[in-house]
Write an enzyme that holds these catalytic residues in place. Sequence first.
Site, PDB file in Angstrom:
ATOM      1  N   GLU A 102       3.687  23.227  -1.174  1.00  0.00           N
ATOM      2  CA  GLU A 102       4.261  21.779  -1.328  1.00  0.00           C
ATOM      3  C   GLU A 102       3.036  21.114  -2.441  1.00  0.00           C
ATOM      4  OE1 GLU A 102       6.043  19.507  -1.831  1.00  0.00           O
ATOM      5  OE2 GLU A 102       6.741  18.927   0.182  1.00  0.00           O
ATOM      6  N   ASP A 103       3.640  20.196  -3.169  1.00  0.00           N
ATOM      7  CA  ASP A 103       2.741  19.482  -3.922  1.00  0.00           C
ATOM      8  C   ASP A 103       1.585  18.569  -3.259  1.00  0.00           C
ATOM      9  OD1 ASP A 103       4.533  17.834  -3.308  1.00  0.00           O
ATOM     10  OD2 ASP A 103       4.950  16.941  -5.399  1.00  0.00           O
ATOM     11  N   ASP A 106       1.775  13.407   1.863  1.00  0.00           N
ATOM     12  CA  ASP A 106       1.604  11.846   2.008  1.00  0.00           C
ATOM     13  C   ASP A 106       1.481  11.462   3.605  1.00  0.00           C
ATOM     14  OD1 ASP A 106       1.163   9.174   1.310  1.00  0.00           O
ATOM     15  OD2 ASP A 106       2.894   9.201   0.093  1.00  0.00           O
ATOM     16  N   PHE A 155      -1.793   6.354  -5.805  1.00  0.00           N
ATOM     17  CA  PHE A 155      -0.720   7.146  -6.410  1.00  0.00           C
ATOM     18  C   PHE A 155      -1.238   7.735  -7.731  1.00  0.00           C
ATOM     19  CE2 PHE A 155       3.010   7.681  -8.789  1.00  0.00           C
ATOM     20  CZ  PHE A 155       3.868   8.309  -7.923  1.00  0.00           C
ATOM     21  N   ARG A 168       5.422  14.794 -15.122  1.00  0.00           N
ATOM     22  CA  ARG A 168       5.011  16.222 -14.328  1.00  0.00           C
ATOM     23  C   ARG A 168       4.393  17.116 -15.296  1.00  0.00           C
ATOM     24  NH1 ARG A 168       7.925  16.287  -9.777  1.00  0.00           N
ATOM     25  NH2 ARG A 168       9.880  15.042  -9.719  1.00  0.00           N
TER      26      ARG A 168
END
Length: 178
Positions: A102-103, A106, A155, A168
């Site tokens: 997963e990136d 959060d 963020f 990206r």
Amino acid sequence: MSVIQIKDKRFKTFIPEEKILQEVARVAGEINRDLKDCNPLFLSVLNGSFMFTADLMKHLEIPCEISFVKLASYEGTSSSGKVKELVGLNESIEGRTVVIVEDIVDTGLTMQRLLETLRARNPKDIRIATLLVKPDKLKVDLDIHYVAMNIPNDFIVGYGLDYDGLGRNYRDIYTVIE
Ligand code: IMP
């Protein structure tokens, strides 16, 4: 330090590519050590984890397989918590060691739902490998086995992560300028 503009927001360099790659290589080393006899199936969660997945895989020296899945739930700069259906998993994971790639974790809600979906398919073991964790935002109790970097709540974009579909492509990670 460089500053980029994406739509209405400005971002500045936060984690340079060199540091990212160093931490990804370290995580790969841990996986090589832990999972060498398991023939793990890596499930790369698109879109955000494509760069992390590619760099991670280059350092893996164990027998392993990879598949790409999608479970999108994110719009704008805050997590909605709504999760769409898992798509792209066509093979059986019964009895397999699965590593979710997963990136970013959060709130952890996306990961929690993904784990539930995968557990219903009776894998032998599920591990989580994530590029980033925002520990102060985690709402659920997750056992995250492999973490490249912990970051604050701000963020971020770049290295696969987006703001409204953009950003990206950057090789470094950028953080929003308030
Ligand atoms: P969670 O369900 O709150 O853990 O959200 C996880 C998903 O939100 C990730 O897979 C990302 O797609 C997205 N996300 C969370 N934080 C960020 C961020 O700072 N930048 C870009 N995407 C993010």
